[in-house]
Design a protein around this motif. Structure first.
Motif, short mmCIF file in Angstrom:
data_model
loop_
_atom_site.label_atom_id
_atom_site.label_comp_id
_atom_site.label_asym_id
_atom_site.label_seq_id
_atom_site.Cartn_x
_atom_site.Cartn_y
_atom_site.Cartn_z
N ASP A 73 -95.17 2.60 -25.42
CA ASP A 73 -93.82 2.00 -26.00
C ASP A 73 -92.80 3.19 -26.22
O ASP A 73 -93.26 4.14 -26.73
N TRP A 74 -91.51 2.88 -25.76
CA TRP A 74 -90.52 4.04 -26.03
C TRP A 74 -89.24 3.30 -26.36
O TRP A 74 -88.90 2.03 -25.89
N LYS A 75 -88.13 3.91 -26.96
CA LYS A 75 -86.86 3.41 -26.92
C LYS A 75 -86.07 4.62 -26.70
O LYS A 75 -86.42 5.86 -27.20
N PRO A 76 -84.88 4.81 -25.78
CA PRO A 76 -84.17 6.10 -25.96
C PRO A 76 -83.55 6.37 -27.16
O PRO A 76 -83.02 5.53 -27.91
N TYR A 77 -83.60 7.53 -27.62
CA TYR A 77 -82.99 8.09 -28.85
C TYR A 77 -81.47 8.06 -28.79
O TYR A 77 -80.98 7.52 -29.79
N SER A 78 -80.87 7.96 -27.71
CA SER A 78 -79.57 7.65 -27.52
C SER A 78 -79.13 6.43 -27.83
O SER A 78 -78.09 5.97 -28.81
N ALA A 79 -79.82 5.24 -27.73
CA ALA A 79 -79.90 3.91 -27.95
C ALA A 79 -80.14 3.71 -29.49
O ALA A 79 -79.13 3.11 -30.03
N GLY A 131 -77.38 2.24 -32.74
CA GLY A 131 -77.79 1.37 -33.95
C GLY A 131 -77.43 1.97 -35.23
O GLY A 131 -76.87 1.17 -36.11
N VAL A 132 -77.71 3.37 -35.54
CA VAL A 132 -77.07 4.06 -36.51
C VAL A 132 -75.54 4.00 -36.84
O VAL A 132 -75.23 3.69 -38.06
N LYS A 133 -74.85 4.20 -35.67
CA LYS A 133 -73.42 4.07 -35.82
C LYS A 133 -73.09 2.77 -36.35
O LYS A 133 -72.09 2.48 -36.73
N ARG A 134 -73.59 1.63 -35.76
CA ARG A 134 -73.38 0.24 -35.99
C ARG A 134 -73.68 -0.05 -37.34
O ARG A 134 -72.92 -0.55 -38.07
N PHE A 135 -74.58 0.45 -37.98
CA PHE A 135 -74.97 0.53 -39.40
C PHE A 135 -73.72 1.04 -40.17
O PHE A 135 -73.25 0.37 -41.17
N GLU A 136 -73.29 2.21 -39.51
CA GLU A 136 -72.27 2.50 -40.51
C GLU A 136 -70.99 1.99 -40.47
O GLU A 136 -70.22 1.74 -41.41
N GLU A 137 -70.64 1.53 -39.29
CA GLU A 137 -69.43 0.65 -38.93
C GLU A 137 -69.66 -0.52 -40.02
O GLU A 137 -68.57 -1.17 -40.26
N VAL A 154 -77.41 -3.86 -35.81
CA VAL A 154 -78.11 -2.87 -35.52
C VAL A 154 -78.94 -3.18 -34.15
O VAL A 154 -78.99 -2.38 -33.20
N HIS A 155 -79.66 -4.10 -34.44
CA HIS A 155 -80.75 -4.58 -33.30
C HIS A 155 -79.84 -4.90 -31.92
O HIS A 155 -80.11 -3.95 -30.86
N TRP A 156 -78.92 -5.43 -31.99
CA TRP A 156 -78.12 -5.82 -30.83
C TRP A 156 -77.39 -4.25 -30.47
O TRP A 156 -77.27 -4.11 -28.97
N ALA A 157 -77.00 -3.55 -31.15
CA ALA A 157 -76.12 -2.22 -30.59
C ALA A 157 -77.18 -1.44 -29.99
O ALA A 157 -76.90 -0.85 -29.17
N ILE A 158 -78.62 -1.44 -30.26
CA ILE A 158 -79.61 -0.46 -29.67
C ILE A 158 -80.07 -1.19 -28.58
O ILE A 158 -80.05 -0.66 -27.34
N ASP A 159 -80.50 -2.66 -28.34
CA ASP A 159 -81.17 -3.24 -27.26
C ASP A 159 -80.10 -3.62 -26.02
O ASP A 159 -80.33 -3.93 -25.03
N LYS A 160 -78.76 -3.85 -26.23
CA LYS A 160 -77.98 -4.22 -25.52
C LYS A 160 -77.72 -3.19 -24.39
O LYS A 160 -77.59 -3.46 -23.09
N GLU A 161 -77.98 -1.85 -24.69
CA GLU A 161 -78.02 -0.83 -23.64
C GLU A 161 -79.03 -0.71 -22.76
O GLU A 161 -78.89 -0.38 -21.74
N THR A 162 -80.16 -1.68 -22.91
CA THR A 162 -81.25 -1.44 -21.97
C THR A 162 -81.18 -2.81 -21.07
O THR A 162 -82.13 -2.86 -20.18
#
Length: 252
Positions: A50-56, A60-66, A164-172
């Motif tokens: 299993d994997w996720k791009p670190y950039s994605a 999510g981290v950025k969205r959390f801050e926003e 946060v989840h949407w910010a990460i997964d929408k890029e994939t």
């Protein structure tokens, strides 16, 4: 970067689940090519980890801050969860891997972890990998304010976890799927009742309610998942969801 192969994906955010009934394609990475000399974790011999791009993940981290105002008392962590009841979560291990560098990410109790940030250019194209076969483990945002638990959840925490989840997964997602979901307001703010976002619980749910300032209402649930009123602004971020579990374990 390492070779990629295509694999079909239903947009499944369940440990949160978006039920928008559409299929798309995403990439699954093959085995990591690099290991550092002192590697305490290895995914060698595990096909298609299993994997996720670190950039994605960083999106999510950025969205959390926003959106931190939704849960000002919470910090952003993530949790590894099994997708099926037969997945062995003992001795599970997590790494951040690029062609240039690699590092182990410590897992705490219940496989909760903090994502390292500010790692520089060596990790710019890194991937988050776990030593399990692809499709067996999911990585979910873990946002909990003080005084919450598996049975007591705060609505603002859930709203922020969804963001946060949407910010990460929408890029994939495929462009068409991403556009369609965004046109619907995104999973955290669906403008139609046809779209829902559900969260997982550790056991099968017997009852679920939401309350705030003397007002209460039932929360839809099924099995070990529940669907809070994320988009309904008449429910404050400080609204409390109370879950009652039955004696059966959750079926992942």
């Amino acid at each position: 970067m390492r070779a990629l192969k295509k694999a079909g994906l239903l947009l499944c955010l369940c440990g949160a689940a978006v039920q928008a009934h559409a299929d798309t394609d995403t990439d699954q990475a093959t085995q990591p090519a690099a290991q550092d000399a002192a590697a305490s974790v290895s995914v060698k011999g595990i096909r298609d980890p299993d994997w996720k791009p670190y950039s994605a993940m960083l999106k999510g981290v950025k969205r959390f801050e926003e959106k931190h105002a939704l849960a000002p008392g919470a910090e952003l962590r993530f949790v590894l969860e099994p997708r099926r009841a037969d997945v062995d979560m003992h001795a599970i291990a997590l790494r951040l891997e690029s062609d240039e560098a690699g590092m182990a990410i410590p897992l705490g109790e219940h496989n909760i972890f903090s994502l390292p940030v500010g790692l520089g250019a060596l990790f710019e194209k890194a991937e988050l990998t776990v030593n399990r076969k692809a499709g067996s483990v999911r990585c979910m945002p873990y946002v909990r304010s003080a005084a919450t638990s598996d049975t007591i959840r705060r609505l603002g925490d859930l709203r922020l976890a969804c963001e946060v989840h949407w910010a990460i997964d929408k890029e994939t997602l495929h462009f068409a799927m991403r556009t369609a979901m965004s046109a619907m307001g995104g999973p955290c703010n669906f403008v139609s009742q046809k779209g829902t976002y559900s969260f997982s619980a550790p056991r099968r749910i017997a009852n679920a309610t939401i309350s705030f300032n003397g007002k209460s209402a039932p929360v839809p649930f099924s099995g070990a998942s529940f669907t809070p009123p994320l988009r309904e602004q008449d429910w404050s971020d400080d609204s409390v969801l109370e879950l009652t579990f039955d004696n059966e374990p959750a079926a992942n």
